[in-house]
Design an enzyme around this catalytic site. Structure first.
Site, short mmCIF file in Angstrom:
data_model
loop_
_atom_site.label_atom_id
_atom_site.label_comp_id
_atom_site.label_asym_id
_atom_site.label_seq_id
_atom_site.Cartn_x
_atom_site.Cartn_y
_atom_site.Cartn_z
N GLU A 194 0.84 -1.21 0.00
CA GLU A 194 0.00 0.00 0.00
C GLU A 194 0.87 1.26 0.00
O GLU A 194 0.56 2.24 -0.69
CB GLU A 194 -0.94 -0.02 1.21
CG GLU A 194 -2.04 -1.08 1.05
CD GLU A 194 -2.94 -1.18 2.28
OE1 GLU A 194 -4.11 -0.79 2.18
OE2 GLU A 194 -2.46 -1.66 3.32
N GLU B 261 -4.50 -9.16 3.67
CA GLU B 261 -5.16 -8.81 4.93
C GLU B 261 -6.40 -9.66 5.22
O GLU B 261 -6.73 -9.89 6.39
CB GLU B 261 -5.57 -7.33 4.92
CG GLU B 261 -4.42 -6.37 5.16
CD GLU B 261 -3.72 -5.97 3.87
OE1 GLU B 261 -2.92 -5.02 3.91
OE2 GLU B 261 -3.96 -6.62 2.83
#
Length: 631
Positions: A26, A46
């Protein structure tokens, strides 16, 4: 922080080597370009933790690789190599490790000088599909997710954030992502999967063993006694991880069958794309067969994997002590037999240990390491290291009938049979259990495993724990009717050529006879029960037995039993494991229900003292106990 980096007046370039997973990727996606070294891994895993990407991943990944690929990567926690990432547009260039930093710096200077484009990922639209197509892609993903994982909220929360970004823009999507992330983190599923993640990483810490400063010894060669389904699976696990194996059998015919099974396992792995040609050839070259114990003269570990016969195992261990080198670890794959009996006739008892694999051994991730009073700490440390090498998650248990795994699980099957004799439909029980999240119900599982094994194991438990077993005639009646499960395509279910299970209306005759023989239906009428109570009737006795394992210090810690139940028996990881789930239900509620059932069904359901105490004091079952002394 991520938005600040992306909006800065100075360009930023991410130099990626090794892993860029989760927040790492990210951060990289917020940079104006990404340069990667060969074979780096990039992904957003995640969802494995019950959460969603929280640093803008739901917004930037679709803008770099397109909606379909981004959804696949996030929902399946699927990473890509730097080479694939370059083709997708996630990475701008792949350069050698030596050139990585210099190339990234030059790229940043080129952006600043206008020689390379200054790209704000959150503003990119060229990879996002047209709105109508995008809606269809998201709707299809949502429908598949609800069908595949109806009990978990976070995949839908992830899709909500992605959808908001497509419809209302990256900034609005980022706000929705924050909202969805917070909801996922606070959900029972998020807490359960985070618990499961850390519990897996703590199984190799054993008080009084791994804190002694012992170093694991190198295992250069392994011997397996027995080339059946289990032995061949164990051998496969070793050769796939570059450890040579010698397989011993009784005669040439059995040996060839075992070697063929191993080759079949390796071939199947290659067909599914899990092995390159080179690794396939290497694995095959590492396996050798023998009919003679003399070929065990240079092995560091031997694993006995024959049928559950005490005299046979005892004779094998006498031979192993005679022919194996003095440092060799002597392991048994028994799933239930007391190690004192296995090692009874040999002198080197300190080298004996249980290495209980789960079938199929080359696929299942769990390895139950069983020690008895004589097992040395060094041997335990060695086996923990071996588990790591062959990519297994180890749990260490003390010796008793059934050890931790099977002893904890046996009440599940017994309770299922009791419910049938009480008048509950076989197929309804299986449906309720699969709706709860198990991969299959107890009767479909029995067909898969085979009844001979079930009866053999059941006998061990009846002898060891007569006050908390239920003796149903159901399995014997199936065998008398020539129903052997999947083996002959007739069991609780019928099976077609593709192994699909089909309910059999003819089963009623056998079920009714079992009920007649049991004669436990209240007032001769079927028990009225909800699907919720079916789940409770099967799993609360498992919780009760897990509490006994903690009380007797058979298990090192509660989280080990969570891992055992998830990886060994398919308990849904998103519920955190058997004891984590029990704490969400509450010890007082579970204890109360068991006491209620024990009034009509006797000692099988009677809560143990450990559970009663926790219920009375309002303590969680997962709370730490002092399990170090006996280990």
């Amino acid at each position: 922080m991520i938005n600040t980096i992306e909006a800065a007046k100075k360009p930023s370039v991410a130099a990626i080597e090794g892993l860029a997973l989760g927040g790492g990727l990210e951060l990289a996606m917020a940079c104006n370009a990404r340069i990667a070294a060969p074979r780096a891994q990039l992904g957003l895993p995640e969802l494995q933790l019950g959460i969603i990407p929280g640093f803008g991943g739901t917004q930037r990944l679709p803008r770099l690789v397109g909606l379909s690929k981004a959804i696949e990567m996030m929902l399946l926690s699927k990473s890509v190599s730097s080479e694939e990432a370059e083709k997708l547009g996630l990475v701008d260039a792949v350069v050698s490790r030596e050139e990585l930093l210099a190339s990234a710096r030059k790229w940043a200077l080129d952006i600043a000088a206008g020689r390379k484009p200054w790209i704000i990922t959150l503003n990119k639209l060229d990879k996002i599909e047209p709105l109508g197509d995008a809606r269809k892609i998201i709707q299809k993903a949502r429908s598949q997710t609800l069908q595949r994982a109806p009990n978990v909220p976070h995949p839908v929360l992830c899709l909500d954030a992605i959808e908001e970004g497509v419809l209302a823009g990256g900034y609005a999507g980022s706000l929705k992502e924050e909202q969805s992330f917070n909801a996922a983190v606070m959900s029972p599923t998020g807490k359960a999967l985070v618990h499961f993640f850390f519990a897996q990483r703590s199984t190799s810490k054993v008080p009084g063993v791994t804190d002694l400063g012992l170093k694991p010894r190198q295992v250069k060669k392994v011997a397996i006694v027995g080339g059946g389904l289990m032995g061949s699976g164990i051998a496969t696990a070793f050769v796939l991880n570059n450890i040579p194996v010698v397989l011993k059998e009784l005669n040439e015919n059995f040996l060839q069958q075992g070697l063929n099974r191993i080759k079949g396992n390796i071939d199947n792995r290659a067909k599914r794309g899990g092995l390159s040609k080179e690794k396939h050839s290497k694995a095959l070259s590492l396996i050798n067969g023998t009919l003679d114990y003399k070929d065990f003269k240079d092995v560091d570990l031997v694993i006995e994997a024959v049928i559950e016969s005490i005299p046979l195992k005892q004779q094998i261990f006498v031979d192993l002590e005679k022919y194996c080198p003095s440092h060799c670890i002597l392991a048994t794959n028994t799933s239930t037999i007391d190690l004192n009996l296995v090692a009874e006739k040999i002198h080197s008892k300190d080298r004996v240990i249980g290495a209980h694999f789960f079938s199929p051994a080359h696929v299942m991730a769990l390895l139950e390491i069983v020690r008895f009073e004589k097992t040395s700490a060094q041997v335990i440390v060695d086996l923990l290291n071996i588990a790591k090498i062959i990519k297994k998650v180890p749990i260490v248990a003390r010796n008793c009938t059934g050890f931790a795994a099977n002893r904890m699980f046996f009440p599940y099957t017994h309770s299922a049979h009791m419910l049938v004799d009480l008048g509950v439909d076989v197929y309804r029980i299986d449906k309720a259990i699969t709706a709860f999240g198990m991969p299959m119900g107890p009767f479909r599982l029995a067909d898969l495993v085979g009844y001979e094994v079930s009866l053999s194991v059941a006998e061990q438990f009846v002898k060891a724990y007569p006050d908390r077993t239920y003796r149903s005639k159901l399995t014997q009646l199936l065998i008398q009717d020539n129903r052997l499960g999947e083996k002959n395509k007739r069991g609780f279910y019928l099976y077609d050529a593709k192994r699909r299970a089909i309910p059999d209306p003819e089963l009623n005759k056998i079920v009714n006879e079992s009920r007649r023989l049991a004669n436990i239906m209240p007032h001769g009428k079927p028990l009225e029960i909800s699907d919720k109570e079916i789940v409770e009737r099967l799993f609360f006795p498992v919780v009760n037995e897990a509490c006994r394992l903690l009380d007797e210090e058979i298990a090192v810690k509660a989280s080990d039993l969570d891992i055992t139940h998830v990886l060994g028996f398919g308990f849904p990881a998103y519920r955190g494991g058997i004891l984590f789930w029990a704490d969400t239900v509450g010890a007082a509620y579970i204890c109360g229900k068991l006491m209620e059932w024990s009034k009509t069904q006797g000692s099988f359901y009677k809560p143990c003292a450990f559970l009663e105490e926790r219920a009375r004091k309002g303590l969680p079952l997962e709370s730490v106990i002092n399990a170090g002394s006996r280990l």
